[in-house]
Design a protein around this motif. Sequence first.
Motif, PDB file in Angstrom:
ATOM      1  N   LEU A  90       0.802  -1.194   0.064  1.00  0.00           N
ATOM      2  CA  LEU A  90       0.071  -0.116   0.014  1.00  0.00           C
ATOM      3  C   LEU A  90       0.785   1.271  -0.057  1.00  0.00           C
ATOM      4  CD1 LEU A  90      -2.891   1.100   0.088  1.00  0.00           C
ATOM      5  CD2 LEU A  90      -2.796   0.966   2.630  1.00  0.00           C
ATOM      6  N   LEU A  94       0.850   4.002  -2.880  1.00  0.00           N
ATOM      7  CA  LEU A  94       0.791   5.387  -2.520  1.00  0.00           C
ATOM      8  C   LEU A  94       1.919   6.235  -3.083  1.00  0.00           C
ATOM      9  CD1 LEU A  94      -0.666   5.549   1.020  1.00  0.00           C
ATOM     10  CD2 LEU A  94      -1.639   6.357  -1.099  1.00  0.00           C
ATOM     11  N   ILE A  98       1.708   9.460  -5.688  1.00  0.00           N
ATOM     12  CA  ILE A  98       2.174  10.828  -5.178  1.00  0.00           C
ATOM     13  C   ILE A  98       3.354  11.251  -6.061  1.00  0.00           C
ATOM     14  CG2 ILE A  98       3.760  11.955  -3.457  1.00  0.00           C
ATOM     15  CD1 ILE A  98       2.639  10.031  -1.271  1.00  0.00           C
ATOM     16  N   TYR A 102       2.438  14.586  -7.860  1.00  0.00           N
ATOM     17  CA  TYR A 102       3.591  15.709  -7.344  1.00  0.00           C
ATOM     18  C   TYR A 102       4.739  16.004  -8.235  1.00  0.00           C
ATOM     19  CZ  TYR A 102       1.001  16.520  -2.967  1.00  0.00           C
ATOM     20  OH  TYR A 102       0.062  16.766  -1.980  1.00  0.00           O
TER      21      TYR A 102
ATOM     22  N   LEU B 144      -5.517  -0.342   7.282  1.00  0.00           N
ATOM     23  CA  LEU B 144      -4.902  -0.289   6.080  1.00  0.00           C
ATOM     24  C   LEU B 144      -6.275   0.063   5.050  1.00  0.00           C
ATOM     25  CD1 LEU B 144      -3.129  -3.734   5.657  1.00  0.00           C
ATOM     26  CD2 LEU B 144      -2.038  -1.565   5.366  1.00  0.00           C
ATOM     27  N   TYR B 147      -6.282   3.892   5.412  1.00  0.00           N
ATOM     28  CA  TYR B 147      -5.340   4.572   4.546  1.00  0.00           C
ATOM     29  C   TYR B 147      -5.866   4.805   3.126  1.00  0.00           C
ATOM     30  CZ  TYR B 147      -2.228   2.706   8.438  1.00  0.00           C
ATOM     31  OH  TYR B 147      -2.003   2.642   9.691  1.00  0.00           O
ATOM     32  N   ALA B 148      -6.345   3.443   2.649  1.00  0.00           N
ATOM     33  CA  ALA B 148      -6.919   3.474   1.207  1.00  0.00           C
ATOM     34  C   ALA B 148      -7.985   4.365   1.159  1.00  0.00           C
ATOM     35  CB  ALA B 148      -7.050   2.219   0.697  1.00  0.00           C
ATOM     36  N   ALA B 151      -6.931   7.948   0.799  1.00  0.00           N
ATOM     37  CA  ALA B 151      -6.304   8.381  -0.495  1.00  0.00           C
ATOM     38  C   ALA B 151      -7.206   8.711  -1.495  1.00  0.00           C
ATOM     39  CB  ALA B 151      -5.150   7.199  -0.704  1.00  0.00           C
ATOM     40  N   ARG B 156      -4.692  16.204  -4.063  1.00  0.00           N
ATOM     41  CA  ARG B 156      -3.661  15.390  -4.271  1.00  0.00           C
ATOM     42  C   ARG B 156      -3.043  15.323  -2.749  1.00  0.00           C
ATOM     43  NH1 ARG B 156       0.979  18.844  -7.496  1.00  0.00           N
ATOM     44  NH2 ARG B 156       1.107  20.851  -6.023  1.00  0.00           N
ATOM     45  N   ARG B 157      -3.364  16.245  -2.036  1.00  0.00           N
ATOM     46  CA  ARG B 157      -2.672  16.370  -0.762  1.00  0.00           C
ATOM     47  C   ARG B 157      -3.346  15.061   0.064  1.00  0.00           C
ATOM     48  NH1 ARG B 157      -3.831  22.331   0.470  1.00  0.00           N
ATOM     49  NH2 ARG B 157      -5.581  22.176  -1.232  1.00  0.00           N
ATOM     50  N   LEU B 159      -3.230  12.095  -0.714  1.00  0.00           N
ATOM     51  CA  LEU B 159      -2.104  11.080  -1.096  1.00  0.00           C
ATOM     52  C   LEU B 159      -1.153  11.197   0.028  1.00  0.00           C
ATOM     53  CD1 LEU B 159      -1.878  11.285  -4.617  1.00  0.00           C
ATOM     54  CD2 LEU B 159      -2.996   9.427  -3.324  1.00  0.00           C
ATOM     55  N   TRP B 160      -0.943  12.252   0.061  1.00  0.00           N
ATOM     56  CA  TRP B 160       0.378  12.776   1.039  1.00  0.00           C
ATOM     57  C   TRP B 160      -0.040  12.542   2.329  1.00  0.00           C
ATOM     58  CZ3 TRP B 160       4.965  12.190   2.047  1.00  0.00           C
ATOM     59  CH2 TRP B 160       5.835  13.080   2.930  1.00  0.00           C
ATOM     60  N   SER B 162      -2.496  10.368   3.427  1.00  0.00           N
ATOM     61  CA  SER B 162      -2.672   9.154   3.776  1.00  0.00           C
ATOM     62  C   SER B 162      -1.313   8.344   3.913  1.00  0.00           C
ATOM     63  CB  SER B 162      -3.366   8.584   2.654  1.00  0.00           C
ATOM     64  OG  SER B 162      -3.292   7.162   2.189  1.00  0.00           O
ATOM     65  N   PHE B 163      -0.356   8.885   3.018  1.00  0.00           N
ATOM     66  CA  PHE B 163       1.015   8.202   3.473  1.00  0.00           C
ATOM     67  C   PHE B 163       1.732   8.612   4.683  1.00  0.00           C
ATOM     68  CE2 PHE B 163       5.712   7.937   2.941  1.00  0.00           C
ATOM     69  CZ  PHE B 163       5.713   6.589   2.028  1.00  0.00           C
ATOM     70  N   GLN B 164       1.335   9.771   5.114  1.00  0.00           N
ATOM     71  CA  GLN B 164       1.972  10.092   6.615  1.00  0.00           C
ATOM     72  C   GLN B 164       1.264   9.248   7.737  1.00  0.00           C
ATOM     73  OE1 GLN B 164       1.323  14.360   5.978  1.00  0.00           O
ATOM     74  NE2 GLN B 164       3.334  14.613   6.721  1.00  0.00           N
ATOM     75  N   LEU B 166      -0.127   6.571   7.074  1.00  0.00           N
ATOM     76  CA  LEU B 166       0.498   5.156   7.029  1.00  0.00           C
ATOM     77  C   LEU B 166       1.760   4.944   7.893  1.00  0.00           C
ATOM     78  CD1 LEU B 166       0.357   2.553   4.151  1.00  0.00           C
ATOM     79  CD2 LEU B 166       2.610   3.315   4.789  1.00  0.00           C
ATOM     80  N   ILE B 167       2.774   5.776   7.601  1.00  0.00           N
ATOM     81  CA  ILE B 167       3.969   5.579   8.459  1.00  0.00           C
ATOM     82  C   ILE B 167       3.480   5.749  10.087  1.00  0.00           C
ATOM     83  CG2 ILE B 167       6.190   6.750   8.876  1.00  0.00           C
ATOM     84  CD1 ILE B 167       6.206   5.520   6.161  1.00  0.00           C
ATOM     85  N   THR B 170       1.608   2.735  11.132  1.00  0.00           N
ATOM     86  CA  THR B 170       2.152   1.420  11.134  1.00  0.00           C
ATOM     87  C   THR B 170       3.409   1.289  12.138  1.00  0.00           C
ATOM     88  OG1 THR B 170       2.030   1.339   8.768  1.00  0.00           O
ATOM     89  CG2 THR B 170       3.674  -0.548   9.732  1.00  0.00           C
TER      90      THR B 170
END
Lengths: 118, 492
Positions: A90, A94, A98, A102, B144, B147-148, B151, B156-157, B159-160, B162-164, B166-167, B170
């Motif tokens: 996942l 992502l 991204i 971006y 999980l 997060y999806a 996203a 587009r923010r 995605l960012w 969601s990534f943060q 996710l980190i 986790t």
Amino acid sequence: MMLMGLYNYWIVVVLMMIGFYIVIAHGNLIKKIVGLTIFQTSVFIFYISTAKVDGGTAPILVEGINQYSNPLPHVLILTAIVVGIATTALGLALAVRIKEAYGSIEEQEIQKKDNQSC
Amino acid sequence: MLAHLPILQVIVPLLAAPLCLILRRSSLVWLFSLIISGIAFLISISLLQQIMASGTIVYELGGWDAPWGIEYRIDKLNAFVLLIISAVSTVVLLAAQTSIEKELPKDKHTLFYVLYLLSLSGMLGIVSSGDVFNVFVFLEISSLSAYALIALGEDRRALWASFQYLIMGTIGATFILIGIGLMYQMTGTLNLDDLSRRLPEVAHTRTVFSAFAFVIVGICLKLALFPLHLWLPNAYAYAPSIVTAFLAATATKVAIYLLIRFTFSVFGLSFSFTTLPLQILFMVLGLLGIFVASTAAIYQKNVKHLFAYSSIAQIGYMIVGFSTSTVTGLTATLLHVFNHALMKSALFLALGAVMYRIGSVQLSQFQGLGRQMPFTMAAIVIGGLSLIGVPLTVGFVSKWYLLMALVENGWWLVAVLILLSSLLTIIYVWRIFEVAYFKPPLLETEGIKEAPISFLIPIWILVMANIYFGIDTRLSVQVAQAASQSLFGVAP
């Protein structure tokens, strides 16, 4: 003696801190995910190494053997590995999105673009 | 059938999720998910009734006895949280189809419902399971899919964000995993009930201390407790509106449940609160969270951001109630879990309606909406009043109990600070009222009409619940009190 007897924990802790450091210190998203994977793997090693019983064998019924290693943590970690793979997949997906949105996978540049559009 | 309710609660949405892929047609999948969520809601009502009447239900998966097999143990606390999650999920789903038609591309609709149901079943699983490792797996299922879901946001923010998330998520989940490993090492069991009996024997060891620390920090990451809250505002602000309404009302509540379960049931009251300075730690962090997040909320330009910060502040109230470690304090926390779920789902759904009509939730776009979308804005007003804690709304009930708990402990200063913090809430809620009611409509939003009926019905169900449970507090208070009494081992 203490240090040697507990060497598996030292490996776990060192790996864990390496992983954690990469997640915090690196701005590249792929490197972050690599760090996260190392971090998770250290925990897997922790579980698996604690399951070992001195002198124990694989938990299969054979005549003449009466000491077995504990199979349960292995089973647990099998599940945790699946979870870890799902997380990595996942995270990578992502990162791809991204990159498309971006044009970069560096944390700083993404932050900069976000601040501009605000 | 009735005996299998604890497992059906989790398994029905879990199995239904992949079935959505077969149905494919967006409106069919929506109806199907709505029915499934409705079934989960009915099951949780029936479970709560059974438990209030006859006590804890224990369900052994596959018929294996408890410490070896996995056990689902539903007591008053679980049943209460299950009810909140499934009720909010069902009401939010009512508006889902209209909202995602506007916000998501057509080919993502089916996948949206798959993720939604997975996230729902993950949360229900965390709450029903009586096995720590099971809890971890369900935690990851729900996270999980969350997060999806985040996203999926248009911006587009998302995605960012969601990534943060996710980190951070986790890392939190892995911390919990380490804690579980350490506990298993010391006790040789994964069953929550069994753990609570075996942990006291080894409670003095450093291993148990570190297990406790890892579990608590992991949960606090999921909980968005003050210094660990950084993932939350962006994740809530850029996710699709339905996702925000669902997650804001449920995800952090599940983490609160875990915190209560681990500190009270598993590690035990005396270990959690006397050997460690948890009380003072949580009180300070909770208060800091309230003030920092409320102040941050005042300066937000995006209304979703504003309410996301307000969520962090509300979590602060729950944590302050928790830190009193008295029956009344815990009752206040549980009540606030219930009430906050009602307020925030109503508010975020109303924002979803604004998003549907205007396509943005920037505060500047709210000008004149009081006249153009009277019902939606009235809902935001009532939700906002509830956040402040005005009498006759649910927010008042939980704040009242919180203040009672603080006074009971003699923590006068904290009580005063809590009252002062309500002033901050008034400021950020007032900013919305002012723009919406006292400013003329913008030229570009002139032709805007009221939100469609499929939005108004779920919004107003939640708003009416906000008022109903603010006046008739029997159900919520009774269950919350019974749950906290049973956690303290006081006979109800």
